[in-house]
Design an enzyme around this catalytic site. Structure first.
Site, short mmCIF file in Angstrom:
data_model
loop_
_atom_site.label_atom_id
_atom_site.label_comp_id
_atom_site.label_asym_id
_atom_site.label_seq_id
_atom_site.Cartn_x
_atom_site.Cartn_y
_atom_site.Cartn_z
NE ARG A 68 37.16 -13.33 63.05
CZ ARG A 68 36.23 -13.02 62.15
NH1 ARG A 68 35.93 -13.85 61.19
NH2 ARG A 68 35.60 -11.87 62.21
CD GLU A 85 38.19 -6.10 61.33
OE1 GLU A 85 37.40 -5.17 61.03
OE2 GLU A 85 37.83 -7.10 61.97
CE LYS A 133 32.96 -5.26 63.72
NZ LYS A 133 33.90 -6.31 63.28
C1 3PG Z 1 33.37 -9.53 60.85
O1 3PG Z 1 34.23 -9.83 61.68
O2 3PG Z 1 33.06 -8.36 60.59
C2 3PG Z 1 32.64 -10.63 60.17
O3 3PG Z 1 33.14 -11.88 60.50
C3 3PG Z 1 32.58 -10.48 58.67
O4 3PG Z 1 31.53 -11.27 58.27
P1 3PG Z 1 31.49 -11.98 56.85
O5 3PG Z 1 32.48 -13.09 56.90
O6 3PG Z 1 30.08 -12.49 56.71
O7 3PG Z 1 31.84 -10.98 55.83
#
Ligand code: 3PG
Length: 216
Positions: A46, A42, A129
């Site tokens: 951002r 993914e 999710k």
């Molecule tokens: C996401 O978009 O799923 C999260 O930002 C992932 O979170 P993490 O940076 O704590 O792994």
């Protein structure tokens, strides 16, 4: 009926959630992850480089790349524009869900509460999710909620890393686990492909051990 993203994993159960600053790093990043056996990536919307990064990874046939962190339906056009294979968002956006359904694009919406899970379930989302999964040093919020939703499968993200991966994968109803620890932004910036491959390989090993234990 929504196309199910869970089918893409082919048993690998790991989803790198990537913030990338330079699109030209995307092929090397995807190669490092693919060498570790990762099948699904993914790229989050951002950074300015995200869209071109998706395009660059699409050139590979051994990984499936999607666009994440979509906040509104209007952003679906970006996924369409670059040919992303799936879309993901931190929460559940009904308009985004509708457009994804019409276009038969797998959509991974995010949930965190019983009401949100029920809403997603009502909308026939079966692979969801759960974000953020690891909070206050525990995965207990997820564990308390999910025994109720036996017909759903979850991808846990948020706060997962090598230290809690085995625990997360062993939880009932967990199909996959994702996060940025699999391809940290800093290591991508440093072009440290060896470290990214090693981290992903370690995670694949943990996932493999968990699978063997579950089968025993
Ligand atoms: C996401 O978009 O799923 C999260 O930002 C992932 O979170 P993490 O940076 O704590 O792994």
């Amino acid at each position: 009926m929504l196309t199910n993203l869970a089918n893409f994993f082919g048993g690998t159960r790991l989803l790198p959630v990537v913030e990338i600053d330079a699109a030209e790093d995307a092929p090397a990043l995807a190669a490092a992850l693919a060498r570790a056996g990762i099948r699904v990536i993914e790229i989050t919307l951002r950074t300015d480089a995200a869209l071109v990064a998706v395009e660059r990874i699409l050139e590979r046939e051994d990984v499936i790349v999607g666009l994440g962190s979509l906040l509104e339906a209007d952003q679906f056009r970006y996924a369409r524009q670059v040919g992303a294979r799936f879309v993901a968002s931190p929460g559940l956006n009904l308009d985004l869900l509708s457009v994804a359904e019409v276009e038969k694009m797998p959509y991974l919406p995010g949930v965190y509460s019983a009401s949100e899970i029920m809403q997603a379930r009502d909308l026939e989302c079966r692979f969801i999710k759960f974000f953020p999964a690891y909070t206050s040093g525990r995965l207990s919020h997820f564990s308390q909620l999910t025994p109720i939703f036996k017909d759903l499968r979850f991808c846990l993200t948020g706060g997962i890393d090598a230290s809690n991966l085995a625990e997360a994968l062993a939880l009932p109803h967990v199909e996959a686990v994702g996060g940025s620890w699999l391809a940290p932004r800093k290591l991508i910036k440093e072009k440290n492909w060896e470290a990214i491959e090693a981290t992903a390989k370690e995670a694949m090993k943990i996932a493999g051990a968990e699978r063997a234990e579950a089968a025993a």
